[in-house]
Design a protein around this motif. Structure first.
Motif, PDB file in Angstrom:
ATOM      1  N   PHE A  50      72.411 -44.565 -15.136  1.00  0.00           N
ATOM      2  CA  PHE A  50      71.198 -45.322 -15.419  1.00  0.00           C
ATOM      3  C   PHE A  50      70.429 -45.489 -14.108  1.00  0.00           C
ATOM      4  CE2 PHE A  50      68.340 -48.575 -16.851  1.00  0.00           C
ATOM      5  CZ  PHE A  50      68.097 -48.177 -18.150  1.00  0.00           C
ATOM      6  N   GLY A  51      69.748 -44.423 -13.746  1.00  0.00           N
ATOM      7  CA  GLY A  51      69.020 -44.334 -12.494  1.00  0.00           C
ATOM      8  C   GLY A  51      68.927 -42.876 -12.078  1.00  0.00           C
ATOM      9  N   PRO A  52      69.341 -42.552 -10.841  1.00  0.00           N
ATOM     10  CA  PRO A  52      70.143 -43.379  -9.935  1.00  0.00           C
ATOM     11  C   PRO A  52      69.332 -44.469  -9.234  1.00  0.00           C
ATOM     12  CG  PRO A  52      69.696 -41.241  -8.951  1.00  0.00           C
ATOM     13  CD  PRO A  52      69.150 -41.184 -10.331  1.00  0.00           C
ATOM     14  N   TRP A  60      65.081 -39.845 -17.027  1.00  0.00           N
ATOM     15  CA  TRP A  60      63.998 -38.864 -16.971  1.00  0.00           C
ATOM     16  C   TRP A  60      63.195 -38.980 -15.679  1.00  0.00           C
ATOM     17  CZ3 TRP A  60      60.325 -40.319 -21.652  1.00  0.00           C
ATOM     18  CH2 TRP A  60      60.111 -41.694 -21.681  1.00  0.00           C
ATOM     19  N   TYR A  61      62.871 -37.813 -15.124  1.00  0.00           N
ATOM     20  CA  TYR A  61      62.078 -37.644 -13.908  1.00  0.00           C
ATOM     21  C   TYR A  61      62.789 -38.133 -12.650  1.00  0.00           C
ATOM     22  CZ  TYR A  61      58.614 -37.142 -17.600  1.00  0.00           C
ATOM     23  OH  TYR A  61      57.954 -36.752 -18.737  1.00  0.00           O
ATOM     24  N   GLU A  87      68.349 -34.425 -17.668  1.00  0.00           N
ATOM     25  CA  GLU A  87      67.802 -35.778 -17.692  1.00  0.00           C
ATOM     26  C   GLU A  87      67.832 -36.315 -19.122  1.00  0.00           C
ATOM     27  OE1 GLU A  87      64.469 -35.111 -14.129  1.00  0.00           O
ATOM     28  OE2 GLU A  87      63.829 -35.223 -16.230  1.00  0.00           O
ATOM     29  N   PHE A  88      67.823 -37.637 -19.236  1.00  0.00           N
ATOM     30  CA  PHE A  88      67.727 -38.239 -20.564  1.00  0.00           C
ATOM     31  C   PHE A  88      66.532 -39.185 -20.615  1.00  0.00           C
ATOM     32  CE2 PHE A  88      70.553 -41.059 -18.172  1.00  0.00           C
ATOM     33  CZ  PHE A  88      70.159 -42.345 -18.529  1.00  0.00           C
ATOM     34  N   PRO A 107      66.780 -28.253 -17.470  1.00  0.00           N
ATOM     35  CA  PRO A 107      67.622 -27.342 -18.256  1.00  0.00           C
ATOM     36  C   PRO A 107      68.336 -28.022 -19.424  1.00  0.00           C
ATOM     37  CG  PRO A 107      68.650 -27.845 -16.151  1.00  0.00           C
ATOM     38  CD  PRO A 107      67.264 -28.400 -16.082  1.00  0.00           C
ATOM     39  N   LEU A 108      68.538 -29.345 -19.348  1.00  0.00           N
ATOM     40  CA  LEU A 108      69.218 -30.075 -20.412  1.00  0.00           C
ATOM     41  C   LEU A 108      68.537 -31.424 -20.563  1.00  0.00           C
ATOM     42  CD1 LEU A 108      71.590 -30.399 -22.422  1.00  0.00           C
ATOM     43  CD2 LEU A 108      72.954 -31.285 -20.517  1.00  0.00           C
ATOM     44  N   LYS A 109      68.054 -31.703 -21.766  1.00  0.00           N
ATOM     45  CA  LYS A 109      67.330 -32.952 -21.997  1.00  0.00           C
ATOM     46  C   LYS A 109      67.910 -33.662 -23.222  1.00  0.00           C
ATOM     47  CE  LYS A 109      63.256 -30.845 -22.056  1.00  0.00           C
ATOM     48  NZ  LYS A 109      61.789 -30.570 -21.998  1.00  0.00           N
ATOM     49  N   PHE A 110      68.143 -34.955 -23.068  1.00  0.00           N
ATOM     50  CA  PHE A 110      68.559 -35.796 -24.184  1.00  0.00           C
ATOM     51  C   PHE A 110      67.340 -36.567 -24.679  1.00  0.00           C
ATOM     52  CE2 PHE A 110      73.412 -36.629 -24.105  1.00  0.00           C
ATOM     53  CZ  PHE A 110      73.669 -35.290 -23.856  1.00  0.00           C
TER      54      PHE A 110
END
Length: 550
Positions: free
Chosen positions: A200-202, A228-229, A241-242, A263-266
């Motif tokens: 949750f961050g970092p 995200w970001y 990122e989520f 490359p991987l998004k929640f």
């Protein structure tokens, strides 16, 4: 809410995991949507009975709420605009965990992402970690996977408060703990052949070098997702990122899904946002995203479900009451978020199964000291783990070996349809259905109430019953003083009833009549109330009536 001013529970607090009865491998719930669906769970709630220090946990109280203050409907004063259907609870309570995990399973959830505090012996972190492990201990039996969302900010808070002198060492210790306790479990979530880890961050470790150092105890680095970001703050250590919750609502989610080159998004699915921080005396965001009933939840769910770049959905959240993002059953929304999830994921279950899970929880509490009854409830739980809903229903409705008999509109969701109200003095209007303070398992309930004296008998009849013994059960809340208030049943209109006199119940309580022998195939049953003095404090709420053949 991630907040610095935690209540201290003392270092070295130890909480043993709840034991759990052995069960065969649980059967997964089928669904038509192939994307993985995970739910974000907060393990930080405590009652006086579960906290270890006799106090309510700060996430129910914030700075100025007192859950010992209870209104006439049984609602405790908590730090939220929303109220759990089962009331405020302790996150490590085994019965609560069973209830929550089963609700997740029957709603189409594949696994739980637990907000994890790390291993520091500071403030309430040890208790939150113990609660996390109590949840983990039940996931495999229910048939759910799990992973953690790491709160790296806690290392900075502990460092600033003087609990530790080396933040990176604390991070390495956390990773070693995850490696030895969590990552090696068979139902820990793995993505791209590596254990999944969200942060949750970092917020503390904010460079590629920091994360390389923190991950040094691991022979295999995790599939590591930042908010995200924020992946640039972890460098090549981050694999994706989520999304989360932000005031721009679907605009921000759409941009992330369509434009962020990760490359991987929640995806992020949530019901709205209305924090209690200002009212509770805490700092924190005060902007709002209106729930609009179930509409905001459905919008974010549809958006993530239909996004081609998203193969994993995170439901945010199961139970963050302080921010108003909870999707578990509440008095305000009933089971609405979960039934919507069932429908949109193509799950072959409905609110009926969710209500049955609630019945299991209520009976766990009602018969807490009864070993024989708990053994029966273990059988009901095992049946639910393995999708044997009818088997579980027979145990729960019949008290073990009994069978349920159909009651017309037993939950009063269709008003008084199927029910008749008799009165000797023209006060039938004192019997009505409403949503005030929520029903037991859904929105509506029956109420007997008036500011003037009244007498009402709300009942229904059933015929064609097989000969045998029967009981009537119902969930009741009651306050005030009545000359007569009872749940009763009789075998003919002029026969004397068998009944249970209703006590005072601050929250929903399961009540049943004595057994009655049926030989003529007929029963008349319901609620008989008489108030000889007028008082607005006199009320009875009744819901979820069932008739059981023993």
């Amino acid at each position: 809410m991630r907040r610095q001013g935690w209540v201290s529970l003392g270092a070295g607090l130890v909480c043993a995991l709840w034991g759990f009865f052995a069960a065969d491998a649980a059967v997964p719930v089928p669904k038509t949507v192939g994307k993985k669906v995970y739910v974000h769970l907060m393990p930080w709630f405590e009652t006086r009975a579960t906290s270890g220090n006799g106090a309510w946990g700060i996430h129910w109280t914030m700075d100025n709420q007192n859950p010992d203050v209870v209104d006439g409907s049984g609602r405790r004063q908590i730090a939220s605009y929303y109220y759990p259907l089962i009331g405020p609870y302790g996150s490590g309570d085994r019965d609560v965990i069973e209830y929550q995990l089963l609700l997740m399973k029957y709603s189409g959830v594949d696994g739980v992402l637990i907000d994890w505090p790390g291993t520091l012996n500071a403030w309430d972190y040890p208790k939150n970690r113990a609660n996390t492990e109590a949840v983990i201990a039940q996931t495999a039996a229910v048939g759910l996977d799990f992973a953690v969302v790491y709160e790296d900010h806690n290392a900075k808070l502990a460092y600033d408060a003087g609990f530790i002198t080396d933040k990176l060492a604390a991070g390495r210790n956390d990773m070693a703990y995850l490696r030895d306790r969590y990552f090696n479990q068979s139902n820990y979530i793995r993505v791209n052949s590596a254990p999944l880890l969200l942060v949750f961050g970092p917020q503390t470790f904010q460079s590629a070098g920091d994360w390389t150092n923190v991950f040094s105890p691991l022979s295999q680095k995790p599939t590591f997702l930042t908010l995200w970001y924020e992946s640039g703050e972890a460098g090549a250590n981050a694999k994706g990122e989520f999304a989360w919750i932000y005031p721009d609502f679907t605009t921000g989610l759409t941009h992330f899904y369509n434009n962020q080159p990760s490359p991987l998004k929640f995806g992020s699915v949530y019901p709205g946002f209305r924090s209690f921080y200002a009212a509770g005396g805490w700092g924190g965001p005060t902007w709002e995203i209106a729930h609009n009933g179930l509409n905001s939840f459905n919008q974010t769910l549809d958006l993530a479900k239909n996004a081609g770049s998203i193969n994993h959905l995170q439901l945010n959240t199961w139970n963050d009451y302080g921010e108003g993002t909870m999707i578990e059953p509440t008095r305000e929304f009933g089971y609405g978020f979960l039934t919507s999830l069932q429908q949109k994921l193509g799950v072959p279950y409905s609110q009926s199964e969710l209500e049955l899970i609630n019945t299991l929880y209520q009976q766990r509490k009602q018969y807490a000291g009864d070993g024989n009854k708990q053994a029966q409830l273990n059988q009901a739980a095992s049946a639910l783990f393995n999708l044997d809903v009818n088997g579980a229903r027979n145990i729960l409705n019949g008290g073990g070996g009994g069978s349920g008999v159909s009651v017309t509109n037993g939950g009063f969701e269709s008003g008084l349809s199927g029910w008749t109200t008799w009165t000797p003095n023209g006060t039938a209007g004192a019997a009505f259905t409403e949503t005030y303070n929520g029903g037991h398992a859904s929105a509506n309930h029956l109420t007997h109430w008036s500011g003037a004296p009244f007498e009402t008998w709300t009942y229904q009849t059933v015929s064609g019953l097989a000969s045998g013994s029967y009981k009537v059960r119902a969930w009741v809340r009651k306050g005030g003083t009545f000359a007569l208030s009872r749940l009763q049943v009789k075998t003919c209109g002029s026969c004397s009833p068998v009944f249970t006199a209703l006590g005072t119940y601050g929250d929903w309580t399961l009540v049943e009549t004595p057994a009655i022998s049926v030989t003529g195939g007929f029963l008349e049953f319901g609620f008989h109330t008489q108030a000889t003095t007028g008082s607005t404090a006199n009320f009875i709420h009744m819901d979820d009536v069932s008739l059981v053949k023993l």
